[in-house]
Design an enzyme around this catalytic site. Structure first.
Site, PDB file in Angstrom:
ATOM      1  N   CYS B 144      -3.198  -1.867  -9.342  1.00  0.00           N
ATOM      2  CA  CYS B 144      -1.912  -2.514  -9.072  1.00  0.00           C
ATOM      3  C   CYS B 144      -0.979  -1.653  -8.224  1.00  0.00           C
ATOM      4  O   CYS B 144      -0.092  -2.174  -7.549  1.00  0.00           O
ATOM      5  CB  CYS B 144      -1.221  -2.894 -10.374  1.00  0.00           C
ATOM      6  SG  CYS B 144      -1.014  -1.544 -11.548  1.00  0.00           S
ATOM      7  N   HIS B 237       6.068  -2.964  -9.053  1.00  0.00           N
ATOM      8  CA  HIS B 237       5.898  -1.562  -8.681  1.00  0.00           C
ATOM      9  C   HIS B 237       6.636  -1.320  -7.361  1.00  0.00           C
ATOM     10  O   HIS B 237       6.344  -1.958  -6.344  1.00  0.00           O
ATOM     11  CB  HIS B 237       4.418  -1.231  -8.494  1.00  0.00           C
ATOM     12  CG  HIS B 237       3.631  -1.199  -9.770  1.00  0.00           C
ATOM     13  ND1 HIS B 237       4.194  -1.327 -11.015  1.00  0.00           N
ATOM     14  CD2 HIS B 237       2.287  -1.030  -9.990  1.00  0.00           C
ATOM     15  CE1 HIS B 237       3.246  -1.234 -11.937  1.00  0.00           C
ATOM     16  NE2 HIS B 237       2.086  -1.070 -11.350  1.00  0.00           N
TER      17      HIS B 237
END
Lengths: 353, 353, 353, 353
Positions: B144, B237
């Site tokens: 990710c 993120h």
């Protein structure tokens, strides 16, 4: 005891000054100065007290004075906002006061020391080049995001020469003052922008690591690139740093250099100087704001995760307490150095009336 | 409609697969597979549903099967934990299934595509080199924290050649699964360590930007240095990136290159492909998780704060949704590409019984 | 399509109106009205867009108008701050507009409906008693902390008669608008005070559960005691409620009453009315903001933890989305009821020019 | 100095014991006891230290012992988890130790004092009714959510008689231990359920406010209804309380009663007893965890927002530090009372070998 005044006493930085000075062994608060809106009120009414320790009774009773006050003070701490610090601090210096400021206005002035006592104590001598016509002077400490970085860089600069620095900050909310960041922007969020911060980290670092010469401070030949972010942390700026150093030392070399570094303040007995100004940890999950920010009363800077960096050479993480080491505590340490050097207090220069 | 099974359906990634597939125009969930502890229970009881949308009624009624299940499925999504994904995915591939996995186990396998459809769709051809003796195969998506980075790097690699990358991540809590990070470690804190993450960002980026040759994927000649941090954000993120590029383009050049990039998926009608896979913003305070993470249904990657970097050349900030673009959504897009290429569904290869 | 204007369009509530109306099947935004500071700018520049969905292109291009605007509008939604809503809404009503307001100013006015369509749809008839000399009128929705409570109380009031209510709220940050609560007051903290909120919960609840008579709304004979707290949650007011009911029903009785309640809107096809306006859960850990606040597009109110209360009789927890159900969404539902009742739109009354 | 052992020394409560005892003027840690997994390791390795102050060097070097250890200790603090505390504490009591426990296992035992020294110091005499055949005994402190409530209720019970209490808690994450609440359940969320907590608040309050008779503690005739919630706060349980009191005093009466209350510990010099065990504030926004939880070293309980309650009579908000006053600090204060009463230490009973 030396008599201390605090400018901007009701603001976030001012309150931290008040808290840290409350039981200080050397300084005693004799005057709290704030804007006209607050002047004339007892401090406990004028300030919306936000510190986690209760306000001292005697200090809460002090009546706030306006900026034209002329207290009998050996040292004046300034927690003023930059929007007013320029004029007010100059006025107090002209009136003969020793102004120890956290504001950014005079940091890059060629005759004003930008001072971290463990890093560049010799820069203090710059005050002799100030001429306010009164014996007054101004001393500054760096921005809260610069001080942790430069504490980690200074031993490396001495040992190897720092050539380039890449730093990404994760900065606490208290760095923005009060009310500061809106909670809707802070909670569960990161804001990848703090106005002026990236520039300050570059220019201040060069001055702090620079060399005092006849002509002033010659900035260090260090390239600094900063990316500054606001994260939902209360206190403690965490910074991910990569450095290119002369001689290309390994991460292990750098760790050893930082561990074996001795503060120039060691043994001088400055009350705010922590036992360990620079702590190196090999806990792979440290430093964290929650567990490390309060070390040394907020004056210890912690370095961890020292690793080889395939791009620049060595990388690490550094944590410092932004409102203590990075603001009021740093300024108080500056004042303690002034005192140790005989530049304030009995035997130093006279105060204006 | 193609029939889909989900391995590891009760976990955090598995639940995201279920949520995203619930009203998918191409795939229909026919089987939910989890550990023996869950097998035999209705999914609504087996899963502690953590998604912010309610569980679909029909899917909640599905009885969870164990890993020995043999559903009639055209595609199998794996949200398995790495501790079990190695064996289970191999078993399903051997039994002839098309396994589209989010687990890390086979990402660096020379015959397994590590795939971001907008970045390296040609790598999909690697599946022809797999030999499970059954027509089954495995396709993976990156970690990710890698996918947002590589989405921003790919156009730059095409245009200039990426030589070096320095990246500091500020990663969301949901990336650690459930229960994941303890709240006492998360609230008001940053943890400057995520196990294995820094290494994955380096190795996966090189493979994703690499070139498919007869001998396999030749990794790109890119030096990557990552420092990974966990911040108290729910989803999204954020990454502060600096790059050294061939030809030393300016920040303005880089911005223009990113803006004018066209996705190789444009016009192909893949349902999960967002209208804007790479969004460039010039809002100086963006991207932020709170305001940008949901764009394009969580599939848009946003780049902002593109600036000249005095150390490496150009720096910027990139944001991607870690559980959608960085996990289940990315895998579903991979499956959609498989379908568009005729590698799954009617006319593709036969499924095992 | 009915033409809609939004007053206070740049603020937090106004933005939620804009987001919810963007793809509304019945209303089309034709005018965005804000303060003089914003007037004349495209909406995308005037508003600091804080919604998690991107601003619609057409709407972003609309030029904001000042409060003297006179758009051709069938309905006017007001997200104005209470400090200005009193005068501005009166002016628009006088000019013949149907004003559907979220502001508190006219909620307790004897001729203004304080309306929750599932609770007291008959109160809408109060508008006939307004006389602005123009055909215009004002309709209001309750405070964000009242609406969840009253949705849970209404079926109980019908079934048993509510005699006394003790409610402790845990309210989300978005309820305070933008910038609203300072992050230093919000992060990891609870503030046990929200100005005016405890009073509003008492007075509004009595009016909402009251009876429409010739003389106006006769308030329900219900004693309400509220303690209001701000907690670090983004969206979703959670309330711990204890009630004394006529006939002393058990918790099981109350659960059954709430489960079997049928909304008076059922089957009327109002687009914003959720399938389940009142959801009763027996998950012992629910409702939680994170998992339940978005149900029904933010319009579902969830009740859980229904238990016998040894002090008052029965206690439970209720959750509602404060900016959707408790503000803009509630107002839009009010407008949908106005339309269904033939009080706005074609065939209703004429609009001023 | 009295010699102290800590059972469960590596857990969250145990660590707080260690931190608070580190520089305690009366107790000196001589033994740290934990599970077999930790036994034999230096404490600094066995414990994942989570306190915000650094671990003391001498204590970090202590080698952890297993539960069969037999240290020369004058007092044994137990921070054991309830799952093991029952057997282990009984075993230590049988072996003659004075066990001061924070675990819930023996709190409701008829011969075990459930003790808050400011509330029911006379209950300490219950230990004379324990017969472990060895001179050992067990003393307990209440659950972290009970202690703040009962500190506020005790003066009211004395003055008026408390008849009924309705309390809604907003409890900190640290109350759940480590790892405790998952961050995905905590961040930006409220969980309206804490297993067993509502029951404990009722039963413990009755015992604490009860009367010591020949037959044991006769529980107070107080009806308590609690609704317990977990909020994203690190330390500090905030509770919204409404009470029905004998004689129906006003809020002003109650405020005066609480302000004029004198602790039975006043003047006895117990080191952990704060100067102000019960602080009444009239700041309308207080108490808040952030500003008030650390008062009195975490031992001060703060009451604010005292108002008339139209349902029960009077309502207020109370805050206490859950891991200090509500756990380790409360237990240490219990031990200090034991010492002041001559029940531990020199001249008390002999210890087993």
């Amino acid at each position: 005891m030396l008599r201390a005044a605090v400018l901007g006493a009701t603001g976030a930085v001012g309150q931290t000054f008040v808290r840290l000075l409350t039981r200080h062994p050397l300084f005693e608060i004799v005057s709290l100065v704030a804007s006209e809106r607050s002047a004339g009120k007892p401090y406990r009414e004028a300030a919306r007290w936000l510190q986690s320790e209760p306000l001292d009774g005697r200090i809460g009773d002090l009546v706030v004075e306006g900026v034209d006050a002329a207290p009998e003070a050996d040292v004046v701490f300034s927690g003023l906002d930059a929007s007013v610090a320029g004029d007010v601090e100059a006025d107090w210096a002209r009136r003969g006061y020793a102004v120890v400021s956290n504001a950014r206005n005079y940091r890059m002035d060629p005759t004003v020391p930008l001072l971290v006592p463990e890093v560049n104590p010799d820069h203090l001598a710059l005050v002799d080049r100030q001429d306010w016509g009164s014996g007054g002077f101004i001393v500054t400490n760096p921005n809260c995001s610069t001080v942790g970085l430069v504490m980690a860089l200074a031993p490396l600069h001495q040992a190897y020469g720092v050539q380039a620095v890449h730093v990404v900050t994760m900065q606490a909310l208290s760095g923005a003052g009060y009310p500061g960041v809106a909670s809707l922007d802070a909670l569960g969020n990161v804001v990848p922008f703090i106005g002026g911060e990236e520039e300050k980290m570059a220019t201040e670092t060069k001055k702090l690591l620079g060399t005092l010469t006849e002509a002033g401070v010659e900035g260090a030949d260090v390239t600094v690139s900063a990316q500054c972010n606001r994260v939902p942390v209360m206190d403690g700026h965490l910074e991910a740093v990569s450095v290119r150093l002369g001689g290309s030392p390994s991460a292990a070399d750098v760790a050893e250099t930082l561990r074996s570094w001795t503060s120039p303040l060691a043994g001088r007995g400055l009350p705010t100087a922590p036992e360990a100004p620079l702590l190196v940890t090999d806990d792979p999950t440290a430093p964290q704001p929650r567990t490390h920010v309060h070390l040394g009363g907020g004056m210890t800077v912690t370095v961890g995760r020292i690793q080889d960096c395939p791009v620049l050479g060595v990388k690490f993480v550094v944590l410092s307490h932004n409102t203590v080491r990075g603001a009021a505590g740093g300024a108080i340490l500056n004042a303690e150095l002034l005192h140790a050097e005989g530049r304030i207090g009995a035997g130093a220069r006279a105060q204006a009336a």
